[in-house]
Design an enzyme around this catalytic site. Structure first.
Site, short mmCIF file in Angstrom:
data_model
loop_
_atom_site.label_atom_id
_atom_site.label_comp_id
_atom_site.label_asym_id
_atom_site.label_seq_id
_atom_site.Cartn_x
_atom_site.Cartn_y
_atom_site.Cartn_z
N GLY A 1 -54.99 -19.70 7.23
CA GLY A 1 -54.65 -19.44 8.63
C GLY A 1 -53.89 -18.14 8.84
O GLY A 1 -53.56 -17.80 9.96
N ASP B 1 -55.81 -17.33 -4.05
CA ASP B 1 -55.32 -15.95 -4.21
C ASP B 1 -53.79 -15.99 -4.27
O ASP B 1 -53.12 -15.03 -3.85
CB ASP B 1 -55.82 -15.04 -3.08
CG ASP B 1 -55.70 -13.56 -3.43
OD1 ASP B 1 -55.58 -13.23 -4.63
OD2 ASP B 1 -55.74 -12.72 -2.51
ZN ZN Z 1 -57.73 -9.12 -3.32
#
Ligand code: ZN
Length: 399
Positions: free
Chosen positions: A264, A289
């Site tokens: 988000g 990530d």
């Molecule tokens: Zn990246």
């Protein structure tokens, strides 16, 4: 959730002395859908998905009635977590791996971002050395090298001093055997297409990202052997209706997998919904990530050589550019459901079967006889109750 040892039922064929665990009575996500049944784990594998004869003498019975029993989560892009950064300190792969089961993760690709070349060599060394004795945690199944073969103008927070041309880097040793499973690169760079072919030949999964590719550049990358796009929307040429860019190519090409950071912050919920509609059900992959801030709350952290401040808007460098996330995989699943109205089973697949298939590891991400006994048990609110890696309990929610 209770645990006991079966004392009085008849033995049903497990070898004497073989430790067997039975997850009993849960809602089990099988390739055919949800089934209320038992899952028997033996020798690090799933021995059966059935209630018939599952309670053999000596088995450890874990009652999971009312809970969701799903494949262990697989995160194919994670830069660190719990205060550790893999690029700077690759030996912390094991420290982070020990804690990832708290979020249901049983396998991951430690991600090394743009940095001096010896950082990649160091990380490959850690992978090849293997875990410390007695290691119990999520399994790092190969590195994801996100850089240094990236676009100068789509570098995001990567340190541009260390970006390299595909023609200037020796990649002969980048292979799964040497600990490299996945490489993100920009296909428009000189020599990139030849390198994509060579890496694919070496068994490496090539993903396009941190790229200013035109739609045609992207198609050329796919034709050369790239099969994935790295964090769709972020750090790539955007979609314009006359110039669809890398975003357009990833959304339009059905057989190409798109990773997405569904926090988000990196992606608006509507953008996640568009991605889901374009890629469902098999070609969207949730990634975190995540960087050092994951699991740590607000504060100052480092990713590779870059200082990062974490506040309510995610991790950002001094210029305000996003620098990885503080997202966890279990939260990503909740977000995907909230943003798209997809079913729980569909959301779980984007964090299990889809990433496993993307990196060519069909023995993971599925809950069926013969698969690895990597399993996550989720409560009604999708909190992680229990995580097993290779049949060993690596996390149990404190009661
Ligand atoms: Zn990246």
């Amino acid at each position: 959730m209770t645990e006991s040892r079966q004392e009085d039922a008849p033995r049903t064929g497990n070898a004497p002395g073989e430790p067997t665990t039975v997850l009993a009575g849960g809602q089990v996500l099988t390739p055919a859908g949800w089934v209320e049944t038992d899952v028997t784990l033996s020798g690090g594998r799933i021995a059966s998905v059935s209630s018939a004869g599952s309670r053999a003498v000596g088995s450890v019975i874990v009652e999971v009635g009312g809970l969701h029993v799903v494949p262990g989560l697989v995160d194919i892009q994670i830069n660190g977590g719990f205060g550790h950064d893999f690029t700077q300190n690759p030996e912390t792969i094991w420290d982070v791996g020990k804690r990832l089961p708290e979020h249901g993760v049983t396998a991951f690709l430690p991600t090394v971002i743009t940095s001096p070349e010896e950082m990649i060599t160091n990380a490959m060394g850690v992978m090849n050395e293997g875990p410390p004795g007695g290691y119990k945690g999520a399994i790092p199944i190969g590195l994801h090298l996100e850089g240094p073969l990236l676009s100068q103008i789509r570098s995001g927070t990567h340190d541009t001093r260390y970006l390299r041309s595909p023609t200037a880097v020796t990649t002969d040793a980048w292979s799964p055997e040497e600990g490299v499973r996945m490489v993100t690169l920009a296909p428009e760079l000189p020599g990139a297409l030849e390198l994509i072919e060579a890496l694919a030949e070496q068994g490496v999964v090539v993903s396009l990202g941190h790229s200013n590719a035109t739609y045609d550049d992207a198609l050329a990358g796919f034709q050369s052997g790239a099969t994935v796009g790295t964090h769709l929307y972020n750090a790539m040429s955007a979609l314009h209706h006359r110039d669809p860019g890398l975003v357009g190519a990833l959304l339009a090409e059905r057989e190409i997998v798109a990773e997405i950071i569904a926090d988000g912050i990196h992606t608006h919920p509507a953008a996640v919904r568009i991605a889901w509609e374009a890629k469902k059900p098999d070609h969207l992959v949730l990634v975190t990530d995540a960087m050092a801030a994951m699991g740590m709350g607000r504060g100052r952290f480092v990713i590779s050589s870059v200082d990062v401040l974490v506040d309510g808007t995610g991790p950002r460098n001094a210029d305000g550019v996003l620098a990885g996330s503080a997202l966890t995989m279990d939260q990503a699943i909740r977000n995907l459901i909230a943003f798209t109205d997809c079913s729980l089973g569909e959301a779980i697949a984007t964090a299990t079967a889809n990433p496993a298939r993307t990196i060519g590891d069909p023995g993971r991400g599925v809950l069926e006889e013969g698969a690895r006994a990597d399993i996550t048990v989720l409560g009604p609110d999708l909190d992680v109750e229990l995580t097993l890696v290779g049949g060993t309990i690596t996390h149990r929610r404190p009661s």
